[in-house]
Structure formats: structure tokens, C-alpha cells
Design an enzyme around this catalytic site. Structure first.
Site, PDB file in Angstrom:
ATOM      1  N   HIS A   1      -0.443 -24.169 -16.800  1.00 40.90           N
ATOM      2  CA  HIS A   1      -1.160 -23.398 -15.780  1.00 40.90           C
ATOM      3  C   HIS A   1      -0.109 -23.007 -14.733  1.00 40.90           C
ATOM      4  O   HIS A   1       0.866 -23.722 -14.531  1.00 40.90           O
ATOM      5  CB  HIS A   1      -2.209 -24.337 -15.174  1.00 40.90           C
ATOM      6  CG  HIS A   1      -3.147 -23.719 -14.196  1.00 40.90           C
ATOM      7  ND1 HIS A   1      -2.792 -23.463 -12.898  1.00 40.90           N
ATOM      8  CD2 HIS A   1      -4.450 -23.343 -14.309  1.00 40.90           C
ATOM      9  CE1 HIS A   1      -3.825 -22.949 -12.253  1.00 40.90           C
ATOM     10  NE2 HIS A   1      -4.855 -22.861 -13.088  1.00 40.90           N
TER      11      HIS A   1
ATOM     12  N   ASP B   1       0.348 -32.959 -15.366  1.00 42.85           N
ATOM     13  CA  ASP B   1      -0.759 -32.250 -14.731  1.00 42.85           C
ATOM     14  C   ASP B   1      -2.043 -32.683 -15.448  1.00 42.85           C
ATOM     15  O   ASP B   1      -2.303 -32.280 -16.586  1.00 42.85           O
ATOM     16  CB  ASP B   1      -0.521 -30.742 -14.879  1.00 42.85           C
ATOM     17  CG  ASP B   1      -1.722 -29.921 -14.428  1.00 42.85           C
ATOM     18  OD1 ASP B   1      -2.731 -30.502 -13.994  1.00 42.85           O
ATOM     19  OD2 ASP B   1      -1.639 -28.681 -14.516  1.00 42.85           O
TER      20      ASP B   1
ATOM     21  N   GLN C   1      -7.068 -30.847 -16.303  1.00 40.50           N
ATOM     22  CA  GLN C   1      -8.094 -30.731 -17.357  1.00 40.50           C
ATOM     23  C   GLN C   1      -8.264 -32.048 -18.108  1.00 40.50           C
ATOM     24  O   GLN C   1      -9.377 -32.430 -18.463  1.00 40.50           O
ATOM     25  CB  GLN C   1      -7.718 -29.627 -18.363  1.00 40.50           C
ATOM     26  CG  GLN C   1      -7.648 -28.231 -17.783  1.00 40.50           C
ATOM     27  CD  GLN C   1      -9.000 -27.710 -17.303  1.00 40.50           C
ATOM     28  OE1 GLN C   1     -10.061 -28.206 -17.683  1.00 40.50           O
ATOM     29  NE2 GLN C   1      -8.968 -26.719 -16.433  1.00 40.50           N
TER      30      GLN C   1
ATOM     31  N   LYS D   1     -12.819 -30.608 -10.634  1.00 38.62           N
ATOM     32  CA  LYS D   1     -13.011 -30.430 -12.081  1.00 38.62           C
ATOM     33  C   LYS D   1     -13.636 -31.688 -12.700  1.00 38.62           C
ATOM     34  O   LYS D   1     -14.121 -31.666 -13.824  1.00 38.62           O
ATOM     35  CB  LYS D   1     -11.685 -30.118 -12.765  1.00 38.62           C
ATOM     36  CG  LYS D   1     -11.117 -28.765 -12.324  1.00 38.62           C
ATOM     37  CD  LYS D   1      -9.962 -28.339 -13.173  1.00 38.62           C
ATOM     38  CE  LYS D   1      -9.137 -27.252 -12.528  1.00 38.62           C
ATOM     39  NZ  LYS D   1      -9.680 -25.899 -12.709  1.00 38.62           N
TER      40      LYS D   1
ATOM     41  N   CYS E   1      -4.883 -18.017 -15.341  1.00 40.41           N
ATOM     42  CA  CYS E   1      -3.756 -18.665 -14.636  1.00 40.41           C
ATOM     43  C   CYS E   1      -2.698 -19.186 -15.594  1.00 40.41           C
ATOM     44  O   CYS E   1      -2.106 -20.250 -15.362  1.00 40.41           O
ATOM     45  CB  CYS E   1      -4.242 -19.796 -13.736  1.00 40.41           C
ATOM     46  SG  CYS E   1      -5.298 -19.250 -12.414  1.00 40.41           S
TER      47      CYS E   1
HETATM   48  C1  LIG Z   1      -4.366 -27.341 -16.299  1.00 42.47           C
HETATM   49  C2  LIG Z   1      -4.599 -26.996 -14.859  1.00 42.47           C
HETATM   50  N1  LIG Z   1      -3.699 -27.373 -13.950  1.00 42.47           N
HETATM   51  C3  LIG Z   1      -3.844 -27.129 -12.638  1.00 42.47           C
HETATM   52  C4  LIG Z   1      -4.940 -26.445 -12.182  1.00 42.47           C
HETATM   53  C5  LIG Z   1      -5.046 -26.146 -10.715  1.00 42.47           C
HETATM   54  O1  LIG Z   1      -6.099 -26.827 -10.141  1.00 42.47           O
HETATM   55  P1  LIG Z   1      -6.508 -26.497  -8.622  1.00 42.47           P
HETATM   56  O2  LIG Z   1      -6.683 -25.031  -8.532  1.00 42.47           O
HETATM   57  O3  LIG Z   1      -7.776 -27.261  -8.427  1.00 42.47           O
HETATM   58  O4  LIG Z   1      -5.403 -26.991  -7.750  1.00 42.47           O
HETATM   59  C6  LIG Z   1      -5.917 -26.006 -13.097  1.00 42.47           C
HETATM   60  C7  LIG Z   1      -7.096 -25.242 -12.644  1.00 42.47           C
HETATM   61  O5  LIG Z   1      -7.680 -24.488 -13.388  1.00 42.47           O
HETATM   62  C8  LIG Z   1      -5.739 -26.297 -14.463  1.00 42.47           C
HETATM   63  O6  LIG Z   1      -6.626 -25.919 -15.381  1.00 42.47           O
END
Ligand SMILES: Cc1ncc(COP(=O)(O)O)c(C=O)c1O
Length: 407
Positions: free
Chosen positions: A132, A203, A206, A229, A365
Site C-alpha cells: 500500500h 504493515d 489488513q 479496520k 492505494c
Molecule cells: C495494507 C494497508 N496498509 C496501510 C493502510 C493505511 O491505513 P490508514 O489509512 O488507516 O493509515 C491500508 C489502508 O487501506 C492498507 O490496506
């Protein structure tokens, strides 16, 4: 599932999962609409909504500062929430948990406070192609600031062996791709990364939702995720870091409570975790998330995961029967990404929305991954244990209607 991933105390066999009861905990589901966009943000259980309302209606107070009754209670709730997060990811020391505003901010904090002072020109940061933007852009920014290089990695373990070297300082990887649902072998990756004295940043935005993780057993150095999430409030994130790393890091932001002493010439930083928590935290968010985590303890996480896997198989079987469909996601994943030949993904989103079906479409993203997959965007449905077969059936009917209009 990789050995060592599961946090054993969360999966006790005496908990029972009833899909109907689980679904009933979500007030937003009392309508005809179908929500298949949980990977963007999850729906919220009543327990979280009630706790947030209670705080704003009856117990509003600041945390870690004032000494009146409600303020002391709030401070205590935040301490408990930090412990619940530590339990969730199976770490012993809750002072290694830092509140941020989201996974994005957590990763930026690592990049700026850990990586920026450390990196020298030609040092390398290995970043997987699955990421992402939140686990790519912070590394690109710090690479520009320091002269370090970003090394692209497919996420394949064998390939990692050939990329790692004494120049590698950081390896950044997702626990679960938000596009393909693929879950890399974190155990094998962690072992390799540490052979080269590099650090591993995962990260979990998900992954944490569907796979309980044992961060200590996997020897992960930094782990980031967002509360929203995982059935929690927006505007709240978590950063886990190993104590030794967090202690050596420079501070991130200055302000109230991140210091022990301050004058006009110098300051002494506070101990962990406060060192990285300048300013009033997201108190309502933390209280709401604490209620979410308490509520989540009632449910057997492995059974939730199995149920979602079955739902995913069902959805994929139905989708496979449609003509001209191309999948990008792995089997049995709560994330199903696809395209339909000759149809723009956004046209599908709009026609489904008219039929009260919420999905996500576009680059979601992950532009570099879209390039690799050879598309400009995808249609993504994402499943949670509060979804059911009826949701899938309504989605498939709506999708067929949309296809009839568009083809
Ligand atoms: C794999 C992954 N990493 C990071 C994020 C970023 O999360 P946030 O926008 O809540 O900071 C997302 C959000 O869709 C995501 O799917």
C-alpha cells in the site's frame, strides 16, 4: 497459517461463533444495503459505539493529566487499552505500544525517527511490490532525505536472499496485501532479515483483521496497524516497536507529556511510550477501541477466520461463473480483486451503489502493484465475519444487472 503466528490465549476452544449473533452486534447491518468494503474500513460493533457515546455523554475528561475522578478513570482505561493491544499482538511489555493516528502515521514515525538518523547514502531499504502507498511513500521520502536507495522486491522469500546484503538496513513488507490478499511468509522473511542485522517492518493494517499475530515469536521489529479496520474507531493507529529500538530513536513530535523536563535551552524526553505521544491523545478513540478489543475477546478468532474463508470460496465460485472475469487475488482470501473484460471498474462501482451494494474500485492505494498486475484499477470486495451468503447473492445479482447495462 505460519507456525508462530497465532496468539494462543486468543483462540480458546470454549468460545462459540454464531454468524447470526456476530452480525447482530453491528447496528449498521439493520438495513437492506450490503457492505463489502471492510478492507477500506470495518463496520463498528455496538460495544464500541456505546463506549464512545458514554465517554462523550457522561465521562468526558482528559487523560494522563488532571486528577479528578473521571480523568483518573480515563487514564486507567487508556492503560488497559494499551495492555489489550499488547495481548492482541502477543507482546509482553505494553510500553512498546505507541498510539498514533493510523498505520500510515505509524510507518512515517518509523521512517522519520528510526530510519532518518540512521541511513547513509547507498544504504538500502527493501520494499515489497505488494505495498500500500502507506508502506512505500514513507520510505521514498526518507530515501530522498538521506540518499539511501529503495530496492524493489517481489515478496518472494528466495528472491529476498539475493537482495539482502550488508547495505540492507530495513525490510518493509505487508502482513496481507490489500489488493491480492496474499500473506507473505513472515517467519522465513524475519529469519533472513535478521541474519543481515537489518530490521523488519510489518504493515499489519489488513493482516491483523483476519490473522491473529504473535509479533514476538516472529521477531518483528516494528508492527503497524489502524484501529478502524479492526472494528475500531477512525483516527487511531498503533505502532509496536522493540523497546531497544524505540529507546534509541529520536523523538517524533514535541509537545505536552513527551518530556520529563523542559527549559528554554533544553529538554529531557519522557520514558516509553510517552516519548512518542506528544499532545492529548485520541481519548475517545482509545476508549472505543478498548471496548472493541474487550468485545473481540468473546469471539474465537480462528473460527471467524474459517467462516470468512468459506464465504470467500462461495463468492469466488459465484464470480467464476460470470463471463470474462479476471482475478488478481489469491484463493480463500477475505479480499477478492478482479476485473471484467471491456468494463471500467468505476462503472461497476456506481451501478452497484445504485443497488445499495458498497464495494471499492480503482488503484486502491497501490499504484506500483497495479502496474505490475497490468491494470489501472480493480474491483475489490472485502469480507468480514459479519457478512453472509445472502450478502454475496445480492452482490452477484447486482453485478449481473450492472453487466447487462454495460455490455
Ligand atoms: C495494507 C494497508 N496498509 C496501510 C493502510 C493505511 O491505513 P490508514 O489509512 O488507516 O493509515 C491500508 C489502508 O487501506 C492498507 O490496506
Amino acid at each position: 497459517m505460519v507456525t508462530g503466528m497465532v496468539s494462543p490465549d486468543l483462540n480458546s476452544a470454549n468460545k462459540h461463533f454464531s454468524p447470526k449473533q456476530f452480525r447482530a452486534d453491528f447496528p449498521a447491518l439493520n438495513s437492506e444495503s450490503v457492505y463489502l468494503d471492510s478492507a477500506a474500513t470495518a463496520l463498528k460493533p455496538k460495544a464500541m459505539i456505546d463506549a464512545t457515546m458514554q465517554y462523550y455523554t457522561h465521562n468526558t475528561a482528559t487523560a494522563e493529566r488532571s486528577l479528578h475522578h473521571d480523568a483518573v478513570k480515563v487514564t486507567e482505561a487508556i492503560k488497559q487499552a494499551r495492555q489489550n493491544v499488547a495481548d492482541l499482538i502477543a507482546i509482553k511489555n505494553s510500553s512498546e505500544i505507541i498510539w498514533t493516528k493510523g498505520a500510515t502515521e505509524s510507518i512515517n514515525l518509523i521512517a522519520q525517527s528510526y530510519a532518518r538518523p540512521l541511513l547513509k547514502p547507498d544504504d538500502e531499504i527493501i520494499v515489497s511490490e505488494l505495498e500500500h502507498h502507506s508502506n512505500l511513500l514513507p520510505w521514498l521520502i526518507v530515501a530522498q532525505q538521506t540518499g539511501a536507495k529503495i530496492i524493489k522486491w517481489s515478496s518472494n522469500v528466495d528472491e529476498l536472499t539475493s537482495l539482502l546484503s550488508s547495505r540492507t538496513k530495513i525490510v518493509a513488507i505487508t502482513q496481507m496485501s490489500n489488493v491480492t490478499g496474499f500473506c507473505p511468509d513472515l517467519f522465513a522473511i524475519s529469519q533472513l532479515v535478521h541474519q543481515y542485522n537489518a530490521i523488519l517492518v510489518v504493515d499489519g493494517a489488513q493482516g491483523i483483521v483476519h490473522q491473529p499475530i504473535n509479533v514476538e515469536a516472529l521477531n518483528i521489529d516494528f508492527y503497524a496497524f489502524s484501529a478502524h479496520k479492526l472494528y475500531g474507531p477512525t483516527g487511531l493507529g498503533i505502532l509496536y516497536g522493540k523497546k531497544a529500538l524505540l529507546e534509541q530513536m529520536t523523538v517524533w513530535q514535541g509537545g505536552g507529556k513527551m518530556l520529563k523536563k523542559a527549559s528554554f535551552t533544553e529538554f529531557v524526553v519522557a520514558d516509553l511510550p510517552y516519548k512518542f505521544e506528544a499532545g492529548t491523545p485520541n481519548i475517545a478513540g482509545i476508549i472505543g477501541f478498548n471496548a472493541t478489543l474487550q468485545w473481540l475477546k468473546n469471539w474465537p478468532l480462528t473460527q471467524l477466520e474459517q467462516y470468512t474463508d468459506q464465504l470467500s470460496q462461495y463468492a469466488k465460485t459465484q464470480l467464476t461463473q460470470l463471463a470474462n472475469i479476471k482475478f488478481y487475488s489469491v484463493d480463500n482470501s477475505p479480499i477478492i480483486s478482479f476485473n471484467i473484460n471491456q468494463i471500467h471498474h468505476n462503472d461497476i462501482a456506481i451501478l452497484l451503489s445504485e443497488q445499495q451494494i458498497a464495494i471499492r474500485t480503482g488503484e486502491i492505494c497501490a499504484q506500483p502493484l497495479m502496474n505490475k498486475l497490468g491494470c489501472h484499477g480493480v474491483i475489490r470486495i472485502s469480507l468480514m465475519p459479519y457478512n453472509n451468503q445472502n450478502d454475496i447473492d445480492k452482490f452477484i445479482t447486482a453485478l449481473k444487472n450492472a453487466m447487462n447495462v454495460l455490455i
